[in-house]
Scaffold this motif. Sequence first.
Motif, short mmCIF file in Angstrom:
data_model
loop_
_atom_site.label_atom_id
_atom_site.label_comp_id
_atom_site.label_asym_id
_atom_site.label_seq_id
_atom_site.Cartn_x
_atom_site.Cartn_y
_atom_site.Cartn_z
N VAL A 13 67.95 4.93 11.78
CA VAL A 13 68.14 5.00 13.23
C VAL A 13 66.75 4.96 13.87
O VAL A 13 65.84 5.69 13.46
N VAL A 14 66.60 4.07 14.86
CA VAL A 14 65.34 4.00 15.61
C VAL A 14 65.62 4.35 17.07
O VAL A 14 66.48 3.74 17.71
N LEU A 15 64.91 5.35 17.57
CA LEU A 15 65.02 5.72 18.99
C LEU A 15 63.99 4.93 19.76
O LEU A 15 62.80 4.91 19.40
N VAL A 16 64.46 4.26 20.82
CA VAL A 16 63.61 3.34 21.59
C VAL A 16 63.51 3.84 23.03
O VAL A 16 64.39 3.58 23.85
N PRO A 17 62.47 4.62 23.37
CA PRO A 17 62.32 5.01 24.77
C PRO A 17 62.15 3.77 25.64
O PRO A 17 61.53 2.79 25.20
N VAL A 18 62.72 3.80 26.84
CA VAL A 18 62.51 2.73 27.82
C VAL A 18 62.06 3.48 29.08
O VAL A 18 62.84 4.22 29.69
N SER A 19 60.78 3.31 29.41
CA SER A 19 60.15 4.30 30.29
C SER A 19 58.98 3.69 31.04
O SER A 19 58.54 2.59 30.72
N SER A 20 58.48 4.44 32.02
CA SER A 20 57.16 4.11 32.56
C SER A 20 56.28 5.34 32.35
O SER A 20 56.72 6.31 31.72
N ILE A 21 55.07 5.32 32.86
CA ILE A 21 54.13 6.39 32.53
C ILE A 21 54.54 7.73 33.17
O ILE A 21 54.81 7.77 34.38
N GLY A 22 54.55 8.77 32.37
CA GLY A 22 54.77 10.11 32.88
C GLY A 22 56.22 10.58 32.91
O GLY A 22 56.51 11.69 33.35
N CYS A 23 57.14 9.75 32.41
CA CYS A 23 58.55 10.14 32.45
C CYS A 23 58.87 11.27 31.47
O CYS A 23 59.84 12.00 31.66
N GLY A 24 58.06 11.40 30.44
CA GLY A 24 58.28 12.48 29.47
C GLY A 24 58.63 12.00 28.08
O GLY A 24 59.06 12.78 27.23
N LYS A 25 58.36 10.71 27.79
CA LYS A 25 58.81 10.21 26.49
C LYS A 25 58.07 10.85 25.32
O LYS A 25 58.69 11.20 24.31
N THR A 26 56.77 11.06 25.45
CA THR A 26 56.04 11.68 24.33
C THR A 26 56.42 13.16 24.20
O THR A 26 56.56 13.68 23.09
N THR A 27 56.63 13.82 25.31
CA THR A 27 57.03 15.24 25.28
C THR A 27 58.37 15.40 24.56
O THR A 27 58.52 16.25 23.67
N VAL A 28 59.34 14.56 24.91
CA VAL A 28 60.65 14.64 24.25
C VAL A 28 60.52 14.27 22.77
O VAL A 28 61.10 14.93 21.90
N ALA A 29 59.70 13.27 22.49
CA ALA A 29 59.51 12.87 21.08
C ALA A 29 58.90 14.02 20.27
O ALA A 29 59.38 14.33 19.16
N PRO A 107 66.47 1.45 42.16
CA PRO A 107 65.63 1.45 43.37
C PRO A 107 65.68 2.76 44.15
O PRO A 107 64.64 3.26 44.59
N HIS A 108 66.86 3.36 44.29
CA HIS A 108 66.94 4.57 45.12
C HIS A 108 66.27 5.78 44.44
O HIS A 108 66.07 6.81 45.09
N GLN A 109 65.95 5.66 43.15
CA GLN A 109 65.32 6.79 42.46
C GLN A 109 63.80 6.67 42.41
O GLN A 109 63.12 7.61 41.99
N LEU A 110 63.29 5.51 42.84
CA LEU A 110 61.87 5.26 42.58
C LEU A 110 60.92 6.18 43.34
O LEU A 110 59.89 6.56 42.81
N ASP A 111 61.28 6.56 44.55
CA ASP A 111 60.37 7.43 45.30
C ASP A 111 60.20 8.76 44.60
O ASP A 111 59.08 9.25 44.43
N ASN A 112 61.32 9.32 44.18
CA ASN A 112 61.25 10.60 43.47
C ASN A 112 60.52 10.44 42.13
O ASN A 112 59.67 11.27 41.76
N LEU A 113 60.81 9.35 41.43
CA LEU A 113 60.18 9.11 40.13
C LEU A 113 58.65 8.99 40.28
O LEU A 113 57.88 9.59 39.53
N ARG A 114 58.24 8.25 41.31
CA ARG A 114 56.81 8.11 41.59
C ARG A 114 56.16 9.46 41.86
O ARG A 114 55.10 9.77 41.33
N HIS A 115 56.83 10.25 42.66
CA HIS A 115 56.31 11.55 43.05
C HIS A 115 56.12 12.44 41.80
O HIS A 115 55.06 13.00 41.57
N VAL A 116 57.17 12.54 41.00
CA VAL A 116 57.12 13.42 39.82
C VAL A 116 56.08 12.92 38.82
O VAL A 116 55.27 13.70 38.31
#
Length: 222
Positions: A13-29, A107-116
């Motif tokens: 099984v390979v887990l494939v994060p699909v992410s941009s910077i800062g979403c938390g992929k390394t933290t979860v990994a 699109p409607h989540q991008l402002d919050n995502l950018r902020h966080v």
Amino acid sequence: MENESGESATRNVVLVPVSSIGCGKTTVALALVKLFNWGHIQNDNIGKQKNKPKRFVLELTNAMALSPVVIADRNNHQKRERKQLMDDVTEVVSDTKYVAIQWVHEPHQLDNLRHVTRDRVLSRGDNHQTIRAATENLGTITGIMEGFLNRFEAVDTDREPDINFHEVINLNIGPSRDSLETVIIRLHELFPKIVERLPSSEEMDAAIEAALSDYQVTEDLS
Ligand code: IDP
């Protein structure tokens, strides 16, 4: 998505994060590694070299020999990256099951995502190879981050290459503790022979705390 059941799967099984910077992929990994001792290949630990994508896959397939689940820790935010990963891994291990862990970028989540994500990246200061938040110009950092958002291609399981995902786990940007729990519960349902027991809430808290405090610089900017 494949119809084939994962219920009897015991490995590959390979887990494939699909992410941009800062979403938390390394933290979860890192938290998953603490809880399950799975393989974790971090693109930035490979360094600069000629064929980095091939090298990433080589390390991933080597890790698959040792661990039932391996995490392909890079952004995988474009279809061509996901295609390269799936084509090259499948060539070596033909029965690999790929599970996308997608931080949804509607699109409607991008402002919050950018902020966080900006807050997180800026607060980690210079603890980063390429983005030195304490010394770099703010515009340079946000520019790099915007580049990832602009290039982001959502998983589309009706088409190649994403049709090859066994499953897509969608996450909203938020505390990595929540992301970790969502991922583990779904993996337990999908692969009960691999995730036999759900960790307790306290075990998940401790894994995230440890992941946040041992944070090692590992951003994937390629
Ligand atoms: P990425 O691998 O998707 O780029 P990470 O490196 O995991 O994202 O996280 C980016 C930064 O945000 C790191 O400094 C990390 O410690 C921090 N971070 C991750 N998850 C959380 C959280 O839930 N709360 C607060 N900070 C977090």
